[in-house]
Design an enzyme around this catalytic site. Sequence first.
Site, PDB file in Angstrom:
ATOM      1  N   SER A  74       0.835  -1.211   0.000  1.00  0.00           N
ATOM      2  CA  SER A  74       0.000   0.000   0.000  1.00  0.00           C
ATOM      3  C   SER A  74       0.866   1.255   0.000  1.00  0.00           C
ATOM      4  CB  SER A  74      -0.920   0.016   1.225  1.00  0.00           C
ATOM      5  OG  SER A  74      -1.744  -1.127   1.213  1.00  0.00           O
ATOM      6  N   GLY A 203       6.306  -8.138   1.149  1.00  0.00           N
ATOM      7  CA  GLY A 203       6.855  -9.400   1.643  1.00  0.00           C
ATOM      8  C   GLY A 203       5.830 -10.420   2.102  1.00  0.00           C
ATOM      9  N   THR A 240      15.266   4.757  10.596  1.00  0.00           N
ATOM     10  CA  THR A 240      16.193   3.635  10.772  1.00  0.00           C
ATOM     11  C   THR A 240      15.612   2.381  10.120  1.00  0.00           C
ATOM     12  OG1 THR A 240      16.912   4.633  12.827  1.00  0.00           O
ATOM     13  CG2 THR A 240      17.477   2.311  12.500  1.00  0.00           C
ATOM     14  N   CYS A 327      -9.693  -6.892   1.878  1.00  0.00           N
ATOM     15  CA  CYS A 327      -9.958  -5.473   2.106  1.00  0.00           C
ATOM     16  C   CYS A 327     -11.426  -5.135   1.945  1.00  0.00           C
ATOM     17  CB  CYS A 327      -9.159  -4.617   1.127  1.00  0.00           C
ATOM     18  SG  CYS A 327      -7.573  -5.315   0.741  1.00  0.00           S
TER      19      CYS A 327
HETATM   20  C1  LIG Z   1      -1.906  -7.209  -0.711  1.00  0.00           C
HETATM   21  C2  LIG Z   1      -1.859  -6.280  -1.853  1.00  0.00           C
HETATM   22  C3  LIG Z   1      -1.502  -4.931  -1.680  1.00  0.00           C
HETATM   23  C4  LIG Z   1      -1.255  -4.345  -0.320  1.00  0.00           C
HETATM   24  O1  LIG Z   1      -0.037  -4.756   0.227  1.00  0.00           O
HETATM   25  P1  LIG Z   1       0.214  -4.492   1.798  1.00  0.00           P
HETATM   26  O2  LIG Z   1       1.639  -4.916   1.982  1.00  0.00           O
HETATM   27  O3  LIG Z   1      -0.747  -5.364   2.520  1.00  0.00           O
HETATM   28  O4  LIG Z   1       0.010  -3.043   2.039  1.00  0.00           O
HETATM   29  C5  LIG Z   1      -1.433  -4.130  -2.778  1.00  0.00           C
HETATM   30  N1  LIG Z   1      -1.686  -4.610  -4.013  1.00  0.00           N
HETATM   31  C6  LIG Z   1      -2.028  -5.889  -4.227  1.00  0.00           C
HETATM   32  C7  LIG Z   1      -2.293  -6.359  -5.609  1.00  0.00           C
HETATM   33  C8  LIG Z   1      -2.135  -6.767  -3.155  1.00  0.00           C
HETATM   34  O5  LIG Z   1      -2.495  -8.024  -3.368  1.00  0.00           O
END
Ligand SMILES: *Cc1c(COP(=O)(O)O)cnc(C)c1O
Length: 398
Positions: A74, A203, A240, A327
Amino acid sequence: MKKRFIYADNAATTAVSDEVISAVMHCMKNVYGNPSSLYDRGTEAQRLLINSRERIAGCIGALPNEIYFTSGGSESDNWAIKGAAHAQEKKGKKHIITSQFEHHAVLRSCESLEKQGFEVTYLPVYKNGIVQPKDVANAIRPDTALVTIMYANNEIGTIQPIEEIAAICHDKGIWFHTDAVQAVGHININVHEQHIDMLSLSGHKFHAPKGIGLLYIRRGIAIPNLIDGGAQERGKRAGTENLPYIVGLATAIESACRDIEQKNEKTAALRDRLTEKVLKIDRSYYNGDARQRLAGNANYCFEGIEGEGLLLRLNLDGISASSGSACTSGSLDPSHVLLSLGVPKEVAQGSLRITIDENFTEDDIDYMADRITNTVAYLRGFSHTWDTVQNEEKYPGK
Ligand SMILES: *Cc1c(COP(=O)(O)O)cnc(C)c1O
C-alpha cells in the site's frame, strides 16, 4: 470426509516460513546495531543491509540503489502514484492511466489525485480480466504523467501483458508503474528488460512478515521524497531501517523466485483439478481468463447464494478462503473486480476465491471440492433467490 485444516487464502497473506523466521531471529539477536553507526556493530548491520539489498535487487533484475524499502504494497503504491503525479505536475502533466480493477491502494490514490485536479482514465478489463495494450496506447495524451497497471490481479489472478504495456509507455516516454504484489514469486520479473520504471512489492504475500516491502524506482526517475529525515534509502524514505525484516524479505524473495516454473506447474494442476470438480455445480462460473492467470488462483461465482454464508460454513469445515479481497470483506458490496468483468451484481455476491500453493495435496483439493459442492447445495436449499433464479437465463459466463 474427515475434517481437515486448509489455509486457502494465500492472496490475502501467507504464513511466514521457517527459514525466514530463522533469518529474522538471527538478525534480531545478533545484528542489532544501527546501520548508520560507525563502530563495528553498526558496520556489521550496514554490511547485512547492503547484502540484503543486493540479493533482493538481483531477484527482480534491478540495481541495488534502485530499491527503496517501505512498509509494504500500500505504501509503495501510494508513493509511486502520488509521487509521480506531483513530479510531473510541474511540467503541466495531470493525467493518469490505470485500470478499473486495481487494488484499492492504487484506486484510492488515484481518487485522491482526482480531488486535487488530476484526471484519471480507468481502462476496461473486459470479461477475461485483461487490460488490452491498444487501449493503453489510445488513452495516452500529451499530458499523461503516469500509467499504472497491476501485474496480476489479487482477486481473479489474471496476468496483465505488462511487457507490451511497458514497451508502449517506454516508446512514448511515459513513466510506467506496476503493482506487482501478487506477481512476485509467481512470475519471473526483470524490471530493466521489461522497461518497468517503478514496481511495488510486499513481503507478506510470499512468506516474509507483514509490514515490509519495497518500491523499485528506476535510476533517472525523480519522484519526491516520501519521508524527510535521515539519509536512509538515499534520503527519500527516512527512518532507521527495519533490518530484521529486510533480511527476512531477502530470504523470502530468493526462495519464492527459485524454480518458479516447476512450482507453477504443480500448483496449476491442483488448481485445475479443483476447478473441474467445482464447475460441475449447477450455475457456477469461473471468473477471469482460465489460462492467463496465477497458477494458484481460482475464483468462482455460484448463483443463488451469498459468498459470506459460504465462507462461514467453509470455515466450520476447517477451510480458510475468501469471497474477494480481504480489504472488501466486511462490506456487503460486491467486488469491484467482478463488476469490472461485467458479472451481474447478484451473481458477484456469490463469489469464492481460493488461493493455493504447491504444497497442497490432491486430498486437500478433493476435500475442498467436496465441502464447496455440499455447502452450495445446502445454502441453496433455503435460498429464495435460488428458487427464482433457476427459471431465469444463465449468466453467460461459462
Ligand atoms: C496485498 C496487496 C496490496 C497491499 O499490500 P500491503 O503490503 O498489505 O500493504 C497491494 N496490491 C495488491 C495487488 C495486493 O495483493
